[in-house]
Design an enzyme around this catalytic site. Structure first.
Site, PDB file in Angstrom:
ATOM      1  N   LYS A  20      -1.397   2.344   1.490  1.00  0.00           N
ATOM      2  CA  LYS A  20      -0.687   1.174   0.981  1.00  0.00           C
ATOM      3  C   LYS A  20      -1.390   0.595  -0.246  1.00  0.00           C
ATOM      4  O   LYS A  20      -0.748   0.263  -1.243  1.00  0.00           O
ATOM      5  CB  LYS A  20      -0.550   0.118   2.082  1.00  0.00           C
ATOM      6  CG  LYS A  20       0.313  -1.076   1.721  1.00  0.00           C
ATOM      7  CD  LYS A  20       0.881  -1.752   2.957  1.00  0.00           C
ATOM      8  CE  LYS A  20      -0.162  -2.538   3.723  1.00  0.00           C
ATOM      9  NZ  LYS A  20      -0.409  -3.874   3.126  1.00  0.00           N
ATOM     10  N   ARG A  25      -1.312  -0.128  -6.325  1.00  0.00           N
ATOM     11  CA  ARG A  25      -2.045  -0.072  -7.576  1.00  0.00           C
ATOM     12  C   ARG A  25      -1.486   0.986  -8.518  1.00  0.00           C
ATOM     13  O   ARG A  25      -1.496   0.804  -9.736  1.00  0.00           O
ATOM     14  CB  ARG A  25      -3.532   0.159  -7.288  1.00  0.00           C
ATOM     15  CG  ARG A  25      -4.215  -1.077  -6.688  1.00  0.00           C
ATOM     16  CD  ARG A  25      -5.479  -0.711  -5.899  1.00  0.00           C
ATOM     17  NE  ARG A  25      -6.230  -1.882  -5.457  1.00  0.00           N
ATOM     18  CZ  ARG A  25      -5.936  -2.613  -4.399  1.00  0.00           C
ATOM     19  NH1 ARG A  25      -4.867  -2.300  -3.662  1.00  0.00           N
ATOM     20  NH2 ARG A  25      -6.685  -3.645  -4.065  1.00  0.00           N
ATOM     21  N   GLN A 168      -8.719  -7.993  -3.000  1.00  0.00           N
ATOM     22  CA  GLN A 168      -7.585  -8.605  -3.689  1.00  0.00           C
ATOM     23  C   GLN A 168      -8.066  -9.567  -4.773  1.00  0.00           C
ATOM     24  O   GLN A 168      -7.530  -9.582  -5.883  1.00  0.00           O
ATOM     25  CB  GLN A 168      -6.681  -9.322  -2.687  1.00  0.00           C
ATOM     26  CG  GLN A 168      -5.952  -8.366  -1.759  1.00  0.00           C
ATOM     27  CD  GLN A 168      -5.043  -9.081  -0.772  1.00  0.00           C
ATOM     28  OE1 GLN A 168      -5.014 -10.307  -0.708  1.00  0.00           O
ATOM     29  NE2 GLN A 168      -4.303  -8.316   0.009  1.00  0.00           N
ATOM     30  N   ASP A 314      -9.043  -4.497   8.153  1.00  0.00           N
ATOM     31  CA  ASP A 314      -7.662  -4.269   8.589  1.00  0.00           C
ATOM     32  C   ASP A 314      -7.576  -3.479   9.890  1.00  0.00           C
ATOM     33  O   ASP A 314      -6.524  -3.468  10.542  1.00  0.00           O
ATOM     34  CB  ASP A 314      -6.872  -3.531   7.500  1.00  0.00           C
ATOM     35  CG  ASP A 314      -6.509  -4.441   6.339  1.00  0.00           C
ATOM     36  OD1 ASP A 314      -6.505  -5.671   6.526  1.00  0.00           O
ATOM     37  OD2 ASP A 314      -6.246  -3.920   5.242  1.00  0.00           O
TER      38      ASP A 314
END
Length: 445
Positions: A20, A25, A168, A314
């Site tokens: 993902k 990107r 991020q 995550d």
């Protein structure tokens, strides 16, 4: 509703959907590059499709068919003012990284997302972008979407130390740094995923790394490339955990991205006693890729804390599920970031495990799981969080009785075809009803 039944271990060789983070990107840099960028292995999940939609509204021609994407780059200064609000859905990556790009554009943009996005903190990106000269307004002094980004007379490079390790935040500043008048340096307290740095270099940008710092210099242009997206290790983690806890299992996951900033989940599961082997290691488009072989193992509890946390943030939901089947206590600390994900993941994990009869306690910055207690089937509300939904789906494979996952459609955010793929490893799936908003998992008796 999807019913899973199986009386034997998981067996087989599979691939998981594309990464993902890399998919996001690739679209972004392809849009800012000159020439055509082709992307193979793109993740056609809702988050990544939101990124495509935003760039289309910014004037970029993008053709997407399944996992194949072609982006006609417009160059660093070729984006056009959108005629409507940019909507990112539930994608934190889209909104935060795009803020870095929009901060340098000569037009006003409004960007927002769903209810969850509008609750997630944006100040961690907005504050340093303002320090570069950006003008961004929004709810709570720019801490919450919707956000309005206004044109300014150029950005200035900065040296910025992030309070927490966040790919991020780092990525947003590096993308803004492409347009700045001087170099931009970002220093983190620990290493976060470095897909942005790797891909910027692959597209021809002058990017320099030293220790915990990364620096980007103003760019004259990017060159369109062919990007091959590896399988997402965050998705593979659910299959790894399933193979480890279901007796008689042996699963091979092909073409998984094994970027060192993302392999914390493998390190932890191996430290817990997991039989995991990395095979056929190679490099593709600047990213390390390998096949991962996982066999059922007797797991033990460990302590997980410190610099490894950004490398597995995550994957903590499914690590916690694995911990419930381990001997002893697993303690996870330094993970307060989990509270501001798609849901409060600390609360969601603890509540879900308790509903299933597990022993879990929330900590101020993490949680503690006492393993070895048999789990029982339960009705779990995913709270619209794809990783919570999948983590408790895995728990349901070994629970006594049926487990129903509510709001299971959110899984498509990162792992389209999740239930169908598990069926190829030996589980029988029966669809009942008109939708997959619930998934019912019957245990491996």
């Amino acid at each position: 509703m999807i019913v899973l039944k199986c009386n034997h271990g998981l067996q087989g060789t599979v691939t998981v959907p594309g990464d993902k983070s890399i998919s996001h990107r690739a679209v972004m840099l392809g849009a800012l590059a000159e020439g055509i960028t082709t992307i193979d292995g793109f993740l056609p999940g809702k988050d990544c499709l939101a990124t495509i939609d935003c760039f289309r509204k910014l004037g970029v021609n993008i053709c997407q068919t399944g996992s194949r994407v072609e982006v006609e780059g417009v160059g660093l200064r070729g984006l056009r003012a959108p005629q409507e609000v940019l909507y990112v859905g539930n994608s934190g990556t889209t909104i935060r990284l795009l803020l870095g790009i929009l901060a340098a554009q000569p037009f006003r943009t409004v960007i927002t997302g769903d209810e969850s996005i509008c609750r997630r903190p944006m100040g961690r990106v907005v504050v340093p972008l303002r320090a570069m000269g950006a003008r961004i307004d929004g709810e709570g002094d720019g801490n919450f979407a919707p956000l309005s980004v206004y044109p300014v007379n150029g950005l200035s490079g900065i040296d910025y130390s992030t309070p927490v390790a966040s790919a991020q935040v780092k990525s947003a500043l590096l993308l803004a740094g492409l347009y700045a008048q001087s170099a931009t340096t970002v220093t983190e307290p620990a290493v976060s995923r470095d897909h942005t740095e790797r891909m910027l270099a692959y597209f021809g940008v002058d990017i320099r790394r030293e220790g915990l710092s990364v620096q980007v210099r103003p760019a004259s242009g990017l060159t369109g490339r062919h990007v091959v997206v590896p399988g997402d290790i965050s998705s593979a983690a659910f299959l790894m955990a399933a193979a480890l806890i279901v007796p008689g299992s042996e699963v091979i996951i092909r073409n998984v991205g094994v970027n060192p900033t993302r392999t914390g989940v493998i390190d932890v599961l191996k430290a817990m006693g997991g039989d995991i082997n990395i095979e056929n290691l190679r490099d593709e488009c600047g990213e390390p890729v390998a096949d991962v072989r996982v066999r059922h193992s007797r797991l033990r509890g460990i302590t997980i804390a410190g610099p490894i946390i950004p490398r597995l943030i995550d994957e903590i939901p499914v690590i916690a599920v694995a911990a419930a089947f381990a001997e002893g206590t697993t303690t996870i600390r330094d993970a307060a970031e989990l509270k501001v994900k798609e849901s409060d993941r600390i609360a969601a994990i603890v509540n879900g495990l308790r509903q299933m009869g597990g022993d879990a306690v929330a900590l101020p910055d993490g949680l503690r799981v006492q393993g070895g207690r048999p789990l029982k089937g339960a009705v779990i509300d995913s709270q619209g969080d794809h990783r919570i939904a999948m983590a408790f789906a895995i728990a349901g494979l070994m629970a006594n009785g049926d487990t129903v996952i509510g709001n299971a459609e959110c899984i498509d955010v990162s792992f389209p075809g999740f239930a169908a793929l598990i069926s190829t490893l030996g589980a029988n799936i029966a669809r009942t009803g008109e939708s997959d908003k619930c998934i019912e998992y019957k245990n491996y008796g």
